[in-house]
Design an enzyme around this catalytic site. Structure first.
Site, PDB file in Angstrom:
ATOM      1  N   ARG A   1      43.222  86.091  77.783  1.00 57.34           N
ATOM      2  CA  ARG A   1      42.198  86.997  78.304  1.00 57.34           C
ATOM      3  C   ARG A   1      40.913  86.187  78.443  1.00 57.34           C
ATOM      4  O   ARG A   1      40.617  85.340  77.603  1.00 57.34           O
ATOM      5  CB  ARG A   1      41.918  88.138  77.308  1.00 57.34           C
ATOM      6  CG  ARG A   1      43.021  89.153  77.179  1.00 57.34           C
ATOM      7  CD  ARG A   1      42.606  90.247  76.199  1.00 57.34           C
ATOM      8  NE  ARG A   1      41.410  90.970  76.646  1.00 57.34           N
ATOM      9  CZ  ARG A   1      41.438  92.049  77.430  1.00 57.34           C
ATOM     10  NH1 ARG A   1      42.576  92.547  77.839  1.00 57.34           N
ATOM     11  NH2 ARG A   1      40.328  92.648  77.806  1.00 57.34           N
TER      12      ARG A   1
ATOM     13  N   LEU B   1      37.115  85.979  77.962  1.00 53.08           N
ATOM     14  CA  LEU B   1      36.177  86.682  77.082  1.00 53.08           C
ATOM     15  C   LEU B   1      34.854  86.908  77.804  1.00 53.08           C
ATOM     16  O   LEU B   1      34.415  86.076  78.602  1.00 53.08           O
ATOM     17  CB  LEU B   1      35.970  85.861  75.809  1.00 53.08           C
ATOM     18  CG  LEU B   1      37.234  85.696  74.963  1.00 53.08           C
ATOM     19  CD1 LEU B   1      37.000  84.698  73.842  1.00 53.08           C
ATOM     20  CD2 LEU B   1      37.692  87.038  74.405  1.00 53.08           C
TER      21      LEU B   1
ATOM     22  N   ASN C   1      39.147  76.593  72.417  1.00 54.94           N
ATOM     23  CA  ASN C   1      40.396  76.913  73.115  1.00 54.94           C
ATOM     24  C   ASN C   1      41.194  75.630  73.300  1.00 54.94           C
ATOM     25  O   ASN C   1      40.617  74.542  73.380  1.00 54.94           O
ATOM     26  CB  ASN C   1      40.093  77.530  74.483  1.00 54.94           C
ATOM     27  CG  ASN C   1      41.356  77.936  75.219  1.00 54.94           C
ATOM     28  OD1 ASN C   1      42.289  78.467  74.612  1.00 54.94           O
ATOM     29  ND2 ASN C   1      41.410  77.681  76.512  1.00 54.94           N
TER      30      ASN C   1
ATOM     31  N   HIS D   1      43.959  73.948  75.954  1.00 56.02           N
ATOM     32  CA  HIS D   1      44.449  74.157  77.319  1.00 56.02           C
ATOM     33  C   HIS D   1      45.408  73.029  77.673  1.00 56.02           C
ATOM     34  O   HIS D   1      45.105  71.851  77.429  1.00 56.02           O
ATOM     35  CB  HIS D   1      43.256  74.184  78.288  1.00 56.02           C
ATOM     36  CG  HIS D   1      43.666  74.478  79.689  1.00 56.02           C
ATOM     37  ND1 HIS D   1      43.902  75.764  80.143  1.00 56.02           N
ATOM     38  CD2 HIS D   1      43.924  73.664  80.732  1.00 56.02           C
ATOM     39  CE1 HIS D   1      44.270  75.715  81.405  1.00 56.02           C
ATOM     40  NE2 HIS D   1      44.297  74.453  81.791  1.00 56.02           N
TER      41      HIS D   1
ATOM     42  N   ASP E   1      32.889  78.730  76.961  1.00 58.24           N
ATOM     43  CA  ASP E   1      31.619  79.232  77.495  1.00 58.24           C
ATOM     44  C   ASP E   1      31.918  80.395  78.442  1.00 58.24           C
ATOM     45  O   ASP E   1      33.029  80.922  78.445  1.00 58.24           O
ATOM     46  CB  ASP E   1      30.809  78.104  78.145  1.00 58.24           C
ATOM     47  CG  ASP E   1      31.460  77.582  79.419  1.00 58.24           C
ATOM     48  OD1 ASP E   1      32.490  78.146  79.847  1.00 58.24           O
ATOM     49  OD2 ASP E   1      30.916  76.609  79.987  1.00 58.24           O
ATOM     50  N   GLU E   2      30.951  80.764  79.267  1.00 58.22           N
ATOM     51  CA  GLU E   2      31.120  81.952  80.115  1.00 58.22           C
ATOM     52  C   GLU E   2      32.073  81.701  81.278  1.00 58.22           C
ATOM     53  O   GLU E   2      32.505  82.635  81.951  1.00 58.22           O
ATOM     54  CB  GLU E   2      29.755  82.414  80.661  1.00 58.22           C
ATOM     55  CG  GLU E   2      28.882  83.126  79.645  1.00 58.22           C
ATOM     56  CD  GLU E   2      28.151  82.178  78.690  1.00 58.22           C
ATOM     57  OE1 GLU E   2      28.379  80.948  78.767  1.00 58.22           O
ATOM     58  OE2 GLU E   2      27.373  82.681  77.862  1.00 58.22           O
ATOM     59  N   GLY E   3      32.393  80.466  81.559  1.00 52.26           N
ATOM     60  CA  GLY E   3      33.265  80.165  82.696  1.00 52.26           C
ATOM     61  C   GLY E   3      34.738  80.221  82.316  1.00 52.26           C
ATOM     62  O   GLY E   3      35.103  80.585  81.194  1.00 52.26           O
TER      63      GLY E   3
ATOM     64  N   ALA F   1      51.930  67.222  71.961  1.00 50.52           N
ATOM     65  CA  ALA F   1      50.559  66.684  71.908  1.00 50.52           C
ATOM     66  C   ALA F   1      49.589  67.752  71.387  1.00 50.52           C
ATOM     67  O   ALA F   1      48.700  67.461  70.570  1.00 50.52           O
ATOM     68  CB  ALA F   1      50.130  66.200  73.294  1.00 50.52           C
TER      69      ALA F   1
END
Ligand code: GRF
Length: 204
Positions: A84, A86, A100, A102, A134-136, A166
Site C-alpha cells: 500500500r 502510505l 522499505n 524493494h 517518503d511521499e513518492g 540478497a
C-alpha cells in the site's frame, strides 16, 4: 528500540529478520491469512490485520495504522511486502524512521512486479534496495543496495530466488545498524556513525 514490520506477503523477510535475532514488537498486515502472519504468530509476536476494504479512504486507513503503531509505542517501522502507498500522514510522523525493501536497484523498476520488470527489460544487473519512505512511490533516500546479476540461463524463478536471498542478507544488517543507532537519518542527511562499510552495501 521498538520495531513494527508491515507485511502482506509470504513473510520471508520477516522470517530472515527474526532468524538473525532482530527484535520485532509488532507485525501489521494489510491482508489476512498470509504467510507473514503465520511467521509472526509462530514467533509469538503480536499481530494486527488492517484490511484496506474496511476503511473508506486511504487517510482513514493510515490514521488507524498510526494509532495501532502508537498504541504499541513503536519507534521504527520496516515495510516488507506491505503493498500500500502510505499517505503523508504516516510518512511525516515516521520520517527517517520508516524503511522499505524493494526488489530492484532503484530508481530502476519502481512499483509492482519489479523483478519481472527487470527480467523483461533484459538488464544484466538488478538487485535490492533498502530506502527510507517518503511521499513518492519508491523514491525515498537510499540506505543500501545489493546488486544481483541476471545470469544467462536465469529464469524469472531463479532470478527471483537470488534476489530474495540478497534481501534476506541485507535487511537484517541495515535494520540492526539502525537499531544500534549506527545509522540515522536526520535533517535530510544519512549519518553512518560506524563508517561507510562495503558490507553495508550488501557484500558479505
Ligand atoms: C519482497 O520481495 C520485498 O522486496 C517486496 O515484497 C516482497 C515481500 O516478500 N517489497 P516477503 O513477504 O518478505 O517474502
Amino acid at each position: 528500540m521498538r520495531w513494527a514490520v508491515l507485511v502482506g506477503g509470504t513473510g520471508s523477510n520477516l522470517k530472515a529478520l527474526l532468524e538473525s535475532g532482530f527484535g520485532v514488537d509488532l507485525v501489521v498486515s494489510h491482508r489476512s491469512g498470509v504467510g507473514a502472519l503465520a511467521v509472526a504468530e509462530a514467533a509469538h509476536i503480536p499481530t494486527v490485520v488492517l484490511k484496506g476494504g474496511d476503511f473508506s479512504s486511504r487517510q482513514d486507513y493510515d490514521r488507524a495504522l498510526c494509532e495501532v503503531l502508537a498504541d504499541a509505542a513503536i519507534e521504527r517501522v520496516a515495510m516488507a511486502g506491505f503493498l500500500r502507498w502510505l499517505t503523508p500522514h504516516v510518512v511525516t510522523q515516521y520520517r527517517g524512521r520508516l524503511m522499505n525493501i524493494h526488489p530492484s536497484l532503484l530508481p530502476a523498476f519502481p512499483g509492482l512486479h519489479a523483478i519481472e520488470q527487470a527480467f523483461q527489460a533484459g538488464v544484466m544487473w538488478t538487485g535490492v534496495t533498502i530506502h527510507l519512505v517518503d511521499e513518492g512511490h519508491d523514491t525515498g533516500p537510499i540506505l543500501a543496495q545489493c546488486p544481483v546479476p541476471r545470469l544467462l540461463d536465469d529464469t524469472i524463478e531463479s532470478l527471483t530466488e537470488r534476489i530474495h536471498q540478497a534481501e534476506h542478507r541485507l535487511y537484517p544488517k541495515i535494520l540492526s545498524l539502525m537499531d544500534d543507532g549506527d545509522l540515522e537519518y536526520q535533517e535530510g542527511h544519512i549519518d553512518w556513525k560506524g563508517g561507510h562499510t562495503s558490507w553495508a552495501h550488501g557484500h558479505s
